[in-house]
Motif scaffolding. Structure first.
Motif, PDB file in Angstrom:
ATOM      1  N   GLY A 164      39.059 -25.872   1.052  1.00  0.00           N
ATOM      2  CA  GLY A 164      38.955 -25.043  -0.137  1.00  0.00           C
ATOM      3  C   GLY A 164      39.436 -25.715  -1.405  1.00  0.00           C
ATOM      4  O   GLY A 164      39.186 -25.210  -2.504  1.00  0.00           O
ATOM      5  N   GLU A 165      40.124 -26.848  -1.276  1.00  0.00           N
ATOM      6  CA  GLU A 165      40.584 -27.607  -2.444  1.00  0.00           C
ATOM      7  C   GLU A 165      39.564 -28.639  -2.894  1.00  0.00           C
ATOM      8  O   GLU A 165      39.773 -29.313  -3.916  1.00  0.00           O
ATOM      9  CB  GLU A 165      41.908 -28.313  -2.124  1.00  0.00           C
ATOM     10  CG  GLU A 165      43.036 -27.397  -1.695  1.00  0.00           C
ATOM     11  CD  GLU A 165      43.381 -26.398  -2.775  1.00  0.00           C
ATOM     12  OE1 GLU A 165      43.427 -26.787  -3.950  1.00  0.00           O
ATOM     13  OE2 GLU A 165      43.593 -25.214  -2.434  1.00  0.00           O
ATOM     14  N   TRP A 215      39.113 -25.126   8.240  1.00  0.00           N
ATOM     15  CA  TRP A 215      39.012 -24.946   6.784  1.00  0.00           C
ATOM     16  C   TRP A 215      40.375 -25.079   6.099  1.00  0.00           C
ATOM     17  O   TRP A 215      40.529 -25.853   5.146  1.00  0.00           O
ATOM     18  CB  TRP A 215      38.388 -23.593   6.478  1.00  0.00           C
ATOM     19  CG  TRP A 215      38.105 -23.342   5.026  1.00  0.00           C
ATOM     20  CD1 TRP A 215      38.898 -22.685   4.131  1.00  0.00           C
ATOM     21  CD2 TRP A 215      36.936 -23.750   4.297  1.00  0.00           C
ATOM     22  NE1 TRP A 215      38.309 -22.660   2.891  1.00  0.00           N
ATOM     23  CE2 TRP A 215      37.104 -23.302   2.959  1.00  0.00           C
ATOM     24  CE3 TRP A 215      35.776 -24.437   4.637  1.00  0.00           C
ATOM     25  CZ2 TRP A 215      36.152 -23.524   1.981  1.00  0.00           C
ATOM     26  CZ3 TRP A 215      34.817 -24.655   3.654  1.00  0.00           C
ATOM     27  CH2 TRP A 215      35.004 -24.204   2.345  1.00  0.00           C
ATOM     28  N   ASP A 216      41.358 -24.341   6.577  1.00  0.00           N
ATOM     29  CA  ASP A 216      42.690 -24.389   5.963  1.00  0.00           C
ATOM     30  C   ASP A 216      43.422 -25.691   6.297  1.00  0.00           C
ATOM     31  O   ASP A 216      44.039 -26.294   5.426  1.00  0.00           O
ATOM     32  CB  ASP A 216      43.530 -23.195   6.413  1.00  0.00           C
ATOM     33  CG  ASP A 216      43.029 -21.867   5.868  1.00  0.00           C
ATOM     34  OD1 ASP A 216      42.162 -21.891   4.960  1.00  0.00           O
ATOM     35  OD2 ASP A 216      43.481 -20.822   6.359  1.00  0.00           O
ATOM     36  N   ARG A 217      43.354 -26.090   7.550  1.00  0.00           N
ATOM     37  CA  ARG A 217      44.096 -27.286   7.986  1.00  0.00           C
ATOM     38  C   ARG A 217      43.695 -28.512   7.181  1.00  0.00           C
ATOM     39  O   ARG A 217      44.541 -29.332   6.811  1.00  0.00           O
ATOM     40  CB  ARG A 217      43.849 -27.528   9.474  1.00  0.00           C
ATOM     41  CG  ARG A 217      44.502 -28.803  10.006  1.00  0.00           C
ATOM     42  CD  ARG A 217      44.168 -29.020  11.460  1.00  0.00           C
ATOM     43  NE  ARG A 217      44.686 -30.290  11.941  1.00  0.00           N
ATOM     44  CZ  ARG A 217      44.441 -30.785  13.151  1.00  0.00           C
ATOM     45  NH1 ARG A 217      43.699 -30.105  14.013  1.00  0.00           N
ATOM     46  NH2 ARG A 217      44.934 -31.961  13.506  1.00  0.00           N
ATOM     47  N   SER A 276      37.325 -16.273   1.981  1.00  0.00           N
ATOM     48  CA  SER A 276      36.545 -16.632   0.800  1.00  0.00           C
ATOM     49  C   SER A 276      35.048 -16.660   1.092  1.00  0.00           C
ATOM     50  O   SER A 276      34.614 -16.939   2.220  1.00  0.00           O
ATOM     51  CB  SER A 276      36.978 -18.001   0.269  1.00  0.00           C
ATOM     52  OG  SER A 276      36.506 -19.041   1.105  1.00  0.00           O
ATOM     53  N   PHE A 327      33.959 -20.163   2.245  1.00  0.00           N
ATOM     54  CA  PHE A 327      34.182 -20.406   3.670  1.00  0.00           C
ATOM     55  C   PHE A 327      33.106 -19.713   4.500  1.00  0.00           C
ATOM     56  O   PHE A 327      32.563 -20.297   5.445  1.00  0.00           O
ATOM     57  CB  PHE A 327      35.567 -19.911   4.081  1.00  0.00           C
ATOM     58  CG  PHE A 327      35.742 -19.822   5.575  1.00  0.00           C
ATOM     59  CD1 PHE A 327      35.811 -20.974   6.354  1.00  0.00           C
ATOM     60  CD2 PHE A 327      35.811 -18.586   6.207  1.00  0.00           C
ATOM     61  CE1 PHE A 327      35.949 -20.891   7.743  1.00  0.00           C
ATOM     62  CE2 PHE A 327      35.955 -18.495   7.587  1.00  0.00           C
ATOM     63  CZ  PHE A 327      36.033 -19.659   8.356  1.00  0.00           C
ATOM     64  N   ARG A 333      38.628 -20.790  10.393  1.00  0.00           N
ATOM     65  CA  ARG A 333      39.305 -20.887   9.105  1.00  0.00           C
ATOM     66  C   ARG A 333      40.646 -21.596   9.239  1.00  0.00           C
ATOM     67  O   ARG A 333      40.944 -22.529   8.483  1.00  0.00           O
ATOM     68  CB  ARG A 333      39.508 -19.485   8.512  1.00  0.00           C
ATOM     69  CG  ARG A 333      40.251 -19.494   7.176  1.00  0.00           C
ATOM     70  CD  ARG A 333      40.440 -18.080   6.645  1.00  0.00           C
ATOM     71  NE  ARG A 333      41.053 -17.185   7.611  1.00  0.00           N
ATOM     72  CZ  ARG A 333      42.354 -17.157   7.883  1.00  0.00           C
ATOM     73  NH1 ARG A 333      43.190 -17.980   7.257  1.00  0.00           N
ATOM     74  NH2 ARG A 333      42.837 -16.310   8.775  1.00  0.00           N
ATOM     75  N   VAL A 334      41.442 -21.183  10.209  1.00  0.00           N
ATOM     76  CA  VAL A 334      42.790 -21.758  10.362  1.00  0.00           C
ATOM     77  C   VAL A 334      42.729 -23.191  10.880  1.00  0.00           C
ATOM     78  O   VAL A 334      43.414 -24.084  10.355  1.00  0.00           O
ATOM     79  CB  VAL A 334      43.641 -20.881  11.304  1.00  0.00           C
ATOM     80  CG1 VAL A 334      44.967 -21.560  11.615  1.00  0.00           C
ATOM     81  CG2 VAL A 334      43.878 -19.510  10.680  1.00  0.00           C
ATOM     82  N   GLN A 368      42.244 -28.460   4.204  1.00  0.00           N
ATOM     83  CA  GLN A 368      42.235 -28.128   2.782  1.00  0.00           C
ATOM     84  C   GLN A 368      40.831 -28.191   2.175  1.00  0.00           C
ATOM     85  O   GLN A 368      40.644 -28.647   1.047  1.00  0.00           O
ATOM     86  CB  GLN A 368      43.197 -29.062   2.019  1.00  0.00           C
ATOM     87  CG  GLN A 368      44.633 -29.000   2.528  1.00  0.00           C
ATOM     88  CD  GLN A 368      45.583 -29.828   1.705  1.00  0.00           C
ATOM     89  OE1 GLN A 368      45.816 -29.528   0.531  1.00  0.00           O
ATOM     90  NE2 GLN A 368      46.132 -30.882   2.298  1.00  0.00           N
ATOM     91  N   ASP A 386      38.346 -16.394  12.262  1.00  0.00           N
ATOM     92  CA  ASP A 386      39.750 -16.716  12.008  1.00  0.00           C
ATOM     93  C   ASP A 386      40.116 -18.089  12.571  1.00  0.00           C
ATOM     94  O   ASP A 386      40.841 -18.863  11.937  1.00  0.00           O
ATOM     95  CB  ASP A 386      40.658 -15.657  12.637  1.00  0.00           C
ATOM     96  CG  ASP A 386      40.571 -14.304  11.936  1.00  0.00           C
ATOM     97  OD1 ASP A 386      40.068 -14.262  10.795  1.00  0.00           O
ATOM     98  OD2 ASP A 386      41.000 -13.315  12.539  1.00  0.00           O
TER      99      ASP A 386
END
Length: 199
Positions: free
Chosen positions: A98-99, A92-94, A2, A5, A88-89, A96, A85
């Motif tokens: 982006g929420e 950012w993703d762990r 994104s 991100f 992000r993993v 959340q 990567d």
């Protein structure tokens, strides 16, 4: 990957790399030992002892044999992608991010990168008025959207500064880091409030 991100990563990488942009923030194992850093060899904030299986180390070990090391690291496109990567993993993703609402997503992401995961989450939860249990879930996401944006950011910077202060008081050996920590928080505050983090 994104755009949000990418924007947040660009700022946080700049803080992790600091004045060593020519090498992408490379720190040898020997340098880390002299600095009392248990992370060992590090590149762009990625510590080898904490991330031994990261495939980027294979590239770094290969480039180590080439002239110009470590200044040849930032130009390697595959290495840069592996770095993105990982961030992000792992962060950012762990967590959340982006929420979360714009601005607050970056506040959470930057703290997650710099601090222990549960500490970063509890700083964020106190700022948005969620129960500080160290876990990102529906209640924390809901609180982040329901609290006033400006109020949450004000609380966030106050709470994170208090966290730094507690570290400095309880562990005087960290005092050489004080100016860098304060500068990072000030820069993040400016980046978010000027709207750069909303791009």
């Amino acid at each position: 990957m994104s755009a949000r991100f990418q924007t947040c990563l660009g700022f946080t990488l700049g803080e992790e790399i600091g004045p060593f942009a020519d090498t992408g923030g490379y720190v040898s194992a020997a340098q880390a030992a002299r600095n009392g850093d248990s992370g060992g060899e590090t590149w762009s904030g990625v510590a080898r002892n904490s991330n031994p299986a990261w495939p980027g180390w294979l590239i770094i070990d290969r480039l180590r044999q080439s002239p110009g090391f470590p200044r040849n690291l930032p130009a390697d496109a595959e290495l840069a992608q592996l770095r993105a990567d990982l961030y992000r993993v792992k962060y950012w993703d762990r967590f959340q991010c982006g929420e979360m609402p714009p601005g607050l997503d970056h506040a959470l992401f930057d703290a997650a990168v710099q601090h222990l995961p549960d500490k970063a989450v509890m700083i964020f939860q106190r700022a948005v008025g969620a129960a500080p249990d160290g876990n990102i879930g529906p209640a924390t996401i809901r609180a982040a959207w329901n609290v006033g944006h400006d109020l949450a950011l004000h609380r966030y910077f106050v709470v994170r500064m208090a966290f730094y202060t507690d570290i400095l008081i309880t562990n005087p050996a960290t005092r050489p880091n004080r100016d860098g920590w304060i500068s990072r928080l000030f820069n993040l505050h400016k980046f978010i409030l000027t709207g750069a983090a909303h791009a």
